[in-house]
Structure formats: structure tokens, C-alpha cells
Design an enzyme around this catalytic site. Structure first.
Site, PDB file in Angstrom:
ATOM      1  N   LYS A 243       7.470  59.853   9.031  1.00  0.00           N
ATOM      2  CA  LYS A 243       6.458  60.272   8.067  1.00  0.00           C
ATOM      3  C   LYS A 243       6.159  61.737   8.338  1.00  0.00           C
ATOM      4  O   LYS A 243       5.053  62.106   8.759  1.00  0.00           O
ATOM      5  CB  LYS A 243       5.193  59.404   8.213  1.00  0.00           C
ATOM      6  CG  LYS A 243       5.326  57.997   7.674  1.00  0.00           C
ATOM      7  CD  LYS A 243       5.189  57.921   6.155  1.00  0.00           C
ATOM      8  CE  LYS A 243       3.758  58.188   5.720  1.00  0.00           C
ATOM      9  NZ  LYS A 243       3.655  58.196   4.225  1.00  0.00           N
TER      10      LYS A 243
ATOM     11  N   TYR B  10       3.877  52.615  20.805  1.00  0.00           N
ATOM     12  CA  TYR B  10       3.877  51.442  21.678  1.00  0.00           C
ATOM     13  C   TYR B  10       3.476  51.803  23.110  1.00  0.00           C
ATOM     14  O   TYR B  10       2.988  50.960  23.852  1.00  0.00           O
ATOM     15  CB  TYR B  10       5.273  50.804  21.718  1.00  0.00           C
ATOM     16  CG  TYR B  10       5.524  49.771  20.637  1.00  0.00           C
ATOM     17  CD1 TYR B  10       5.461  50.116  19.293  1.00  0.00           C
ATOM     18  CD2 TYR B  10       5.829  48.455  20.963  1.00  0.00           C
ATOM     19  CE1 TYR B  10       5.702  49.174  18.309  1.00  0.00           C
ATOM     20  CE2 TYR B  10       6.079  47.509  19.986  1.00  0.00           C
ATOM     21  CZ  TYR B  10       6.013  47.871  18.660  1.00  0.00           C
ATOM     22  OH  TYR B  10       6.245  46.939  17.693  1.00  0.00           O
TER      23      TYR B  10
ATOM     24  N   ASP C 207      12.099  43.960  10.312  1.00  0.00           N
ATOM     25  CA  ASP C 207      11.656  42.666   9.763  1.00  0.00           C
ATOM     26  C   ASP C 207      11.974  42.589   8.272  1.00  0.00           C
ATOM     27  O   ASP C 207      12.429  41.562   7.775  1.00  0.00           O
ATOM     28  CB  ASP C 207      10.140  42.473   9.967  1.00  0.00           C
ATOM     29  CG  ASP C 207       9.815  41.616  11.188  1.00  0.00           C
ATOM     30  OD1 ASP C 207      10.610  41.643  12.155  1.00  0.00           O
ATOM     31  OD2 ASP C 207       8.783  40.917  11.174  1.00  0.00           O
TER      32      ASP C 207
ATOM     33  N   ASP D  25      10.155  48.563  13.981  1.00  0.00           N
ATOM     34  CA  ASP D  25       9.658  47.187  14.056  1.00  0.00           C
ATOM     35  C   ASP D  25       9.445  46.650  12.640  1.00  0.00           C
ATOM     36  O   ASP D  25       9.896  45.546  12.304  1.00  0.00           O
ATOM     37  CB  ASP D  25       8.345  47.175  14.852  1.00  0.00           C
ATOM     38  CG  ASP D  25       7.813  45.771  15.065  1.00  0.00           C
ATOM     39  OD1 ASP D  25       8.620  44.861  15.343  1.00  0.00           O
ATOM     40  OD2 ASP D  25       6.592  45.575  14.955  1.00  0.00           O
TER      41      ASP D  25
ATOM     42  N   ASP E 209       7.850  54.889   4.462  1.00  0.00           N
ATOM     43  CA  ASP E 209       7.318  54.001   3.412  1.00  0.00           C
ATOM     44  C   ASP E 209       8.301  53.895   2.257  1.00  0.00           C
ATOM     45  O   ASP E 209       8.534  52.820   1.706  1.00  0.00           O
ATOM     46  CB  ASP E 209       5.922  54.462   2.945  1.00  0.00           C
ATOM     47  CG  ASP E 209       5.886  55.903   2.472  1.00  0.00           C
ATOM     48  OD1 ASP E 209       6.789  56.692   2.829  1.00  0.00           O
ATOM     49  OD2 ASP E 209       4.943  56.258   1.735  1.00  0.00           O
TER      50      ASP E 209
HETATM   51  C1  IPM Z   1      10.076  42.818  18.011  1.00  0.00           C
HETATM   52  C2  IPM Z   1       8.740  42.187  18.256  1.00  0.00           C
HETATM   53  C3  IPM Z   1       8.070  42.874  19.429  1.00  0.00           C
HETATM   54  C4  IPM Z   1       7.806  44.306  19.047  1.00  0.00           C
HETATM   55  C5  IPM Z   1       6.805  42.203  19.963  1.00  0.00           C
HETATM   56  C6  IPM Z   1       7.000  40.740  20.289  1.00  0.00           C
HETATM   57  C7  IPM Z   1       6.246  42.931  21.167  1.00  0.00           C
HETATM   58  O1  IPM Z   1       7.976  42.235  17.087  1.00  0.00           O
HETATM   59  O2  IPM Z   1      10.893  42.840  18.943  1.00  0.00           O
HETATM   60  O3  IPM Z   1      10.330  43.263  16.891  1.00  0.00           O
HETATM   61  O4  IPM Z   1       6.784  44.610  18.402  1.00  0.00           O
HETATM   62  O5  IPM Z   1       8.637  45.154  19.379  1.00  0.00           O
HETATM   63 MG    MG Z   2       9.061  42.900  15.367  1.00  0.00          MG
END
Ligand code: IPM
Ligand code: MG
Length: 363
Positions: A194, A143, A255, A251, A227
Site C-alpha cells: 500500500k 506480525y 486465504d 496472510d 486492496d
Molecule cells: C497462516 C495463519 C497464521 C498467520 C496464524 C495461525 C498465526 O493464518 O499461516 O496463514 O497469521 O500467519
Molecule cells: Mg492465514
């Protein structure tokens, strides 16, 4: 004298202002009923800030954030700013906030509420009672690594570059957070990278092992390729207690973990830096521009993030418990926003969900 905490509120874009509106209702309720006060101040971030300041996070807002005891953020981004320069995009504002306040530890708990078992796409027996914590490194890795950018090679050819970088001290400081938290939970840490293809992953694994041996040998440490972790999260998520991983894998994995709980609309997060630093609390979900302004958004992830704020920044663990229990009771009563709607439940708007929660808090 009653203590007053300063809370900076950054609603952001899309559904951010709507879900934050429900947190403001709870703040008002606290100011009426608790033995401490919360003073709030609003600020702009993301596209909303770009429209006002031509910057996704203005320095004057940053300074107000530093001066606060904690920050609550809604969400950033949306198609409106698709054409905006990369370093001025709404997301860049959030990254600046994280980096400037050195909020390196992102805690993303994934908890399955019994009432929401059927909202998940996974079988009930796979997720019932799930309680895992993803600890994501938040201020390093790909990032922020340099060099980065898009280079013109001529003749219609271009090259996009990002760099994954981790140092030993960055790895160990996020490792310490994960091990410390594991000690308060089920005492197990799964470290994900990884190491089979990335040098930064090899270093991550070696440094985590060294830290474990030197300071945390009472905690169980295992390693897994990221993975494989994604696959294991879907196959048997209850095998995990704390997962510690880098910025990008965190990230992705958070999710995936969110969806185990039925909806992204349920997942809170805390971003912490040094103990004395102002911390940031935000839902894991994004700005959901497709449903913005329609009263369809689920405010519970933001409300649960506020509960984390009460617990970690305001030292009000009892009140945080109370809010978490109220969320549980609201769900048990069959009150649902569209994202978690199920048979025989009552579908309500964002604002009605907030009201239902306040009603439970009063009980
Ligand atoms: C998160 C989001 C952010 C990230 C974006 C909005 C920059 O996806 O907080 O998970 O990638 O960290
Ligand atoms: Mg995210």
C-alpha cells in the site's frame, strides 16, 4: 547405503493430528518402497504444547526442530485457548517457530485441479487452469514490529499498538526468492503493498524496483496496491504468475487465493529460510475446531505440503510429482471429503482419502 532424512512432525491442534495421520501413512509407504528412508519424530506445538509445557512452543521442541532435515506442521489454535495470554496463545508458538528458524519466505501456490472446478464459488472460465504462486514475507512486518501491545490510558480508555516495519534487506531477500521462482515459471512478478498510504509500502516498492533493475531485469515486474490485488484475484486471477507481498497482506491474499481453488483444504505451503536451514511445510488452512475429531477434514493440503517437503528439502522431485499426480487421479475418480463434495461424487472420511491416495501411489 540408503540415505535417511529426519522429519520432525508437529501435528498441533484441531484437525492437525488427523490430517497428519495421513501423511504418516505415506511416510510408511515411502519407507517400504523408496530407495531412501524417512525417520520421523513427533513434537508438540500450539495449544497441545501449552497444555503440556505452559508454552505454545517449548525450547526443547525447537532444538529438535533445528536438528531435523525438515518439519511438517498440521495447524494451531482453537477456542479452548481463547482466554490464554496473548504471548502464550497457540498462534504465538507458530510465530516463534517461524522467527527462530528465520523462515522468511512463505510459498503458497494456488492451483486449480480440473476435477475441482465446480467446488469453487467462481465461474469455471475464471479459474480453469489457474496456477499462481504467492510469496509471502513471513518473519517481518506488523506480525513482529515493535512497539506493540495494549496500553491503559486510564478512565476506561486503552490503546492497542502494532508496528509495520520493513528494512531494505528484508524486502530484497524476499524479492530475490520471488524473482528466482518466477524465472522457473512464467517469468512475471506482481509486487503488492500500500505505497499510497504506508511509508513501509513506499520503501517496499522502491526496493523491489531497484532489485529488479540490478539483478532481475529479465523478469517482468509490476506493482499493485494490495486492496486492488484482492479485487483482481476474484475478477481475473489468471492475470498473475508470482505475487510477492508482505506478511499481513500475504496472510489475507493467500486465504483469498485458496478459495479460488475450491477449498482451503487443498492449499499447501512451504516456509523456507537460508538454503542450509531446516524448512517448514504446513497446509494453509487452520485447525478447524468445529470439525476436529470427526474424520471430516481434507488431508490433501497437508499431503501436498509433504510433496513440497520431498521436493525442496529431500530433493525427491520425482516422488513429489508422483504424489501430486496421485492426488489428481484420486480427485478425477470422484473421491471427495465433505469440503469438496460435488454431485455424483463419493464422500469419504479423512482416513479413507489417505487410503485412496496410497492405493493410487501403488498403481
Ligand atoms: C497462516 C495463519 C497464521 C498467520 C496464524 C495461525 C498465526 O493464518 O499461516 O496463514 O497469521 O500467519
Ligand atoms: Mg492465514
Amino acid at each position: 547405503m540408503t540415505h535417511t532424512y529426519k522429519l520432525m512432525i508437529l501435528p498441533g491442534d484441531g484437525i492437525g493430528p488427523e490430517v497428519m495421520g495421513e501423511v504418516k501413512k505415506i511416510v510408511a509407504w515411502i519407507n517400504e518402497h523408496a530407495d531412501f528412508k524417512i525417520e520421523t519424530e513427533d513434537g508438540l506445538i500450539g495449544g497441545a504444547s501449552y497444555d503440556e509445557f505452559e508454552s505454545p512452543f517449548d525450547d526443547s521442541t525447537l532444538e529438535r526442530c533445528r536438528a531435523a532435515d525438515a518439519i511438517m506442521l498440521g495447524a494451531v489454535g482453537g477456542p479452548k485457548w481463547d482466554g490464554v495470554d496473548y504471548n502464550l496463545r497457540p498462534e504465538a508458538g507458530l510465530l516463534k517457530l517461524r522467527k527462530e528458524l528465520d523462515l522468511f519466505a512463505n510459498l503458497r501456490p494456488a492451483l486449480v485441479f480440473d476435477a475441482l472446478i465446480d467446488a469453487s464459488t467462481l465461474k469455471p472460465e475464471v479459474i480453469r487452469g489457474l496456477d499462481i504462486l504467492i510469496v509471502r514475507e513471513l518473519t517481518g512486518g506488523v506480525y513482529f514490529g515493535e512497539p506493540r501491545g495494549i496500553e491503559d490510558l486510564g478512565g476506561g480508555e486503552r490503546r492497542g499498538v502494532n508496528t509495520q516495519i520493513y528494512t531494505t534487506s528484508e524486502i530484497k531477500r524476499i524479492g530475490r526468492v520471488a524473482f528466482d521462482l518466477a524465472r522457473k515459471r512464467n517469468n512475471r512478478v506482481m509486487s503488492c503493498e500500500k505505497a499510497n498510504v504506508m511509508d513501509s509500502g513506499k520503501l517496499w516498492r522502491e526496493d523491489m524496483s531497484a532489485l529488479h533493475e540490478d539483478e532481475f531485469s529479465d523478469v517482468q515486474l509490476d506493482h499493485m496496491y494490495a486492496d486492488n490485488c484482492a479485487m483482481q484475484l476474484l475478477r481475473d486471477p489468471k492475470q498473475f504468475d508470482v505475487i510477492v507481498t508482505d506478511n499481513l497482506f500475504g496472510d489475507l491474499l493467500s486465504d483469498a487465493a485458496a478459495m479460488l481453488t475450491g477449498s482451503l483444504g487443498m492449499l499447501p505451503s512451504a516456509s523456507l529460510g537460508a538454503p542450509s536451514a531446516t524448512a517448514l511445510y504446513e497446509p494453509v488452512h487452520g485447525s478447524a475446531p468445529d470439525i476436529a475429531g470427526q474424520g471430516k477434514a481434507n488431508p490433501l493440503a497437508t499431503i501436498l505440503s509433504f510433496a513440497m517437503c520431498l521436493r525442496y528439502s529431500f530433493d525427491q522431485g520425482d516422488l513429489a510429482d508422483k504424489i501430486e499426480q496421485a492426488v489428481q487421479r484420486v480427485l478425477n475418480s470422484g473421491t471427495r471429503t465433505p469440503d469438496i463434495m460435488a454431485k455424483d461424487c463419493r464422500e469419504v472420511s479423512t482416513s479413507a482419502m489417505g487410503d485412496a491416495l496410497i492405493a493410487e501411489l501403488k498403481n
